[in-house]
Every structure is written in C-alpha cells, then in structure tokens.
Design a protein around this motif. Structure first.
Motif, PDB file in Angstrom:
ATOM      1  N   GLY A  18       0.797  -1.217   0.000  1.00  9.08           N
ATOM      2  CA  GLY A  18       0.000   0.000   0.000  1.00  9.08           C
ATOM      3  C   GLY A  18       0.826   1.261   0.000  1.00  9.08           C
ATOM      4  O   GLY A  18       0.341   2.321  -0.360  1.00  9.08           O
ATOM      5  N   VAL A  19       2.078   1.194   0.414  1.00  9.55           N
ATOM      6  CA  VAL A  19       2.931   2.389   0.403  1.00  9.55           C
ATOM      7  C   VAL A  19       3.956   2.303  -0.712  1.00  9.55           C
ATOM      8  O   VAL A  19       4.950   3.010  -0.710  1.00  9.55           O
ATOM      9  CB  VAL A  19       3.640   2.586   1.763  1.00  9.55           C
ATOM     10  N   ALA A  67       8.752   4.014   2.884  1.00 10.56           N
ATOM     11  CA  ALA A  67       7.628   4.934   3.053  1.00 10.56           C
ATOM     12  C   ALA A  67       7.966   5.952   4.130  1.00 10.56           C
ATOM     13  O   ALA A  67       8.950   5.801   4.868  1.00 10.56           O
ATOM     14  CB  ALA A  67       6.360   4.169   3.442  1.00 10.56           C
ATOM     15  N   SER A 102       3.743   9.380   8.290  1.00  6.83           N
ATOM     16  CA  SER A 102       2.517   9.728   7.576  1.00  6.83           C
ATOM     17  C   SER A 102       1.456   8.666   7.798  1.00  6.83           C
ATOM     18  O   SER A 102       1.766   7.508   8.116  1.00  6.83           O
ATOM     19  CB  SER A 102       2.803   9.829   6.069  1.00  6.83           C
ATOM     20  N   PRO A 103       0.190   9.022   7.633  1.00  8.37           N
ATOM     21  CA  PRO A 103      -0.867   8.014   7.764  1.00  8.37           C
ATOM     22  C   PRO A 103      -0.691   6.854   6.789  1.00  8.37           C
ATOM     23  O   PRO A 103      -1.019   5.713   7.118  1.00  8.37           O
ATOM     24  CB  PRO A 103      -2.146   8.809   7.468  1.00  8.37           C
ATOM     25  N   GLU A 104      -0.170   7.173   5.601  1.00  7.74           N
ATOM     26  CA  GLU A 104       0.009   6.122   4.603  1.00  7.74           C
ATOM     27  C   GLU A 104       1.149   5.178   4.965  1.00  7.74           C
ATOM     28  O   GLU A 104       1.092   3.972   4.689  1.00  7.74           O
ATOM     29  CB  GLU A 104       0.288   6.740   3.229  1.00  7.74           C
ATOM     30  N   GLY A 105       2.224   5.728   5.570  1.00  9.17           N
ATOM     31  CA  GLY A 105       3.395   4.917   5.877  1.00  9.17           C
ATOM     32  C   GLY A 105       3.366   4.266   7.248  1.00  9.17           C
ATOM     33  O   GLY A 105       4.120   3.325   7.499  1.00  9.17           O
TER      34      GLY A 105
END
Length: 335
Positions: free
Chosen positions: A9-10, A244, A248-251
């Motif tokens: 996802g990252v 990532a 961050s929210p993504e990482g």
C-alpha cells in the motif's frame, strides 16, 4: 491490515533485493541507527579476556546461493568439552546500510570482539550472519536473511556441536532491530520468509538488544523529545527501510509492521534491553516502550539504562553490564 497489504500500500512492490556505541543506572527487571560448506575452518587464539583457542567456521553459506548476504561465521568454545553448546547469534548494526559479520569476528571494533570472547569463555558458541543492506533492500528482506541463518544453524546443530533448543539472538542498533523482529515473530511465516532450510523455524529462547529501535512509528517523535529532532520522513533510515514515510498516515502501517513492539505477547522469548539516555539515534523511550509492552503481556523482560550515547563502549566494557548479560543468558538459555 496484513503486513503484506501495508507494504504494498505504500509502494513497496515486491521485496527486492538495514539503527546500525557514565555509570549503570536504572535496571527494571541522529539517524541511522543447509546448503553451504565452510570456506575455512581454523583454530586461533582468542584475544584478551583470558580466552583459549577458538574453533572458527567462516563463511558458511546459510542458503546455498553463494551470495555474501547469506554468509555467516561460527565460533565455538575450545577446551570446554564437545558440546552441544548453547548459541548466541549476533546481528551487526550499521543503520541497515553498513556493517558486516566480521564486526564481531576479527573486526576493528574491539568491544564487539571482546564481547564475543566473553561469551565463548562462558561456554556459548557465537554466530554472526550477514544480511542485505540499504539501498538495495526493503523490509522484510534483511530480517528474512537473519531468520534463514537461524534456521540453518538449528537444522545443522548436530553437525556443528550446537544445541538447537538453546539459542539466543543478540544485536546492536539496526542489528538489534532485525534480531528482535526475528525473535518476536517465529509464527509469522510471511515475515520470516522461506529462504534456505525450511525443516525447522527460527524460534529462540532469548533476545538481547543494545541501543536498538523497537517502535518505528515513534522514532521521530522520540528523537524530538530526547534530542530536539532527527531526520524525519521517507528519507530517514527507518523510512528507507520500509520504503515509506513512517510519520505519515500512509506509511504508518508499514512502520508498525516492522516494529518489534507490535508482536509483544506472553509467548515472546525472554528479552534483555540496554539503552542510553543520551542516545539520539535510537532514543531510550524505544527500549522503555518495548519493555513495557513485554511486561504487560507477561513475558520475561529486563531493561537497563545508562547515561551514555549510541554505541558507547561502556555497553560492552562495564563489568556490571557484562555480568547482567551472562546471568540473563545462563537463566534463559543455558539452563
């Protein structure tokens, strides 16, 4: 979310192919921290610390592919019988981008060499594996290299005079992170990987970590609180490891997946942690948080803090710390 989803996802597409130091203080029970044969088997005189001769098996190929990243060195006690010996597997540090198994073998880091000799003198065999390094890797590949080395040594224990039921993992800095991840996840096959011998697992009885990183989701915040800041984002060493921005929210899911604290449980091996209050690379709250999670889960754990910085020689030369290390290993591994 699974670890695989978190990494993909990252943007970590496939795992191609690594926080790697006063006085002893509280003890509670900035960036970058089968198959093969030996190429040499020698007997040499151990350096200092009263050591006798040491049998060395150098450049064992743990996977069978012949690459440097899958080589390991093995050192056996001499004049202490035929074994089988308990084994301590030392994983070198270097910020996930440097270091080598020779750091504890014949390297210039005398503290590491002396620590190896201390363990040999106390009747422990010592192994040191290599692993893939940044920038040519991403998590979990370096951890899987370490896990493959553990499986190889367990599978070939009889051949080498080792006791496969008395193993410990130990490491400093980035090596502490990788060793902890391996020790904490024997029942996570997707993390452990399938390199090399799959007839056994990488389960160990104990883990010892010197100034390691154990919660990648909080490293940047810990550096800010302890030292006023570090290198944040995807270009931090732990960001490059997971591919990532761990802040961050993504990482964050990838960073959490790559954090030993995530896997603390009642079935975790015994854990001994050493950390420095002046460490800006692997701030001591990392060890405190890991220790607290293990304690809450009911796993045996000890934490010792000293007023020193990352990699300070006192971690390896202080007699009290040396005694604690040997006592801990004797209690949880040898006996």
């Amino acid at each position: 979310m699974t670890w695989r989803t978190a990494l993909v996802g990252v943007g970590v597409a496939g795992m191609l192919a690594a926080c790697g130091g006063g006085q002893p203080a509280s003890q509670e029970g900035n960036d970058a921290p089968g198959a093969g044969a030996t190429t040499s088997v020698v007997t040499s005189q151990g350096p200092s610390m009263g050591g006798g001769a040491v049998s060395e098996r150098l450049d064992l190929d743990a996977v069978g592919d012949g690459i440097t990243e899958h080589r390991l060195d093995l050192f056996l006690p001499k004049n202490q019988g035929a074994g089988p010996f308990p084994l301590v597997i030392w994983v070198h540090g270097g910020g996930w981008k440097g270091g080598d198994k020779s750091d504890i073998g014949r390297g210039e880091d005398i503290q590491m060499v002396q620590t190896k000799q201390l363990l040999l003198d106390k009747g422990y065999a010592v192994a040191a594996p290599n692993y893939h390094l940044l920038p040519d890797t991403r998590f979990p590949q370096p951890m899987q290299d370490v896990a493959a080395a553990v499986r190889y040594l367990r599978a070939h224990a009889a051949e080498f005079g080792l006791d496969p039921e008395r193993f410990a993992l130990m490491g400093d800095s980035a090596g502490a992170h990788l060793a902890a991840m391996t020790a904490m996840t024997p029942d996570e096959p997707d993390l452990q990987g399938t390199l090399g011998d799959s007839s056994t697992d990488a389960r160990v009885d104990a883990f010892v970590g010197y100034y390691g990183l154990y919660d990648l989701t909080q490293r940047t915040e810990d550096q800010k609180n302890v030292c006023g800041g570090g290198k944040p984002g995807a270009e931090s060493s732990h960001g490059r490891l997971v591919g990532a921005d761990p802040d961050s929210p993504e990482g964050e899911p990838a960073a959490r997946t790559a954090s030993p604290v995530t896997y603390a449980s009642a079935s975790s091996p015994a854990v001994l942690l050493f950390s420095g209050r002046e460490d800006c690379t692997a701030p001591y709250p990392q060890a405190e948080r890991f220790h607290a999670a293990l304690k809450q889960a009911g796993a045996p754990t000890e934490l010792t803090l000293i007023d020193k910085a990352h990699g300070d020689a006192q971690f390896f030369t202080d007699p009290a710390i040396q005694s604690q290390l040997v006592r801990f290993l004797d209690a949880h591994v040898k006996n």
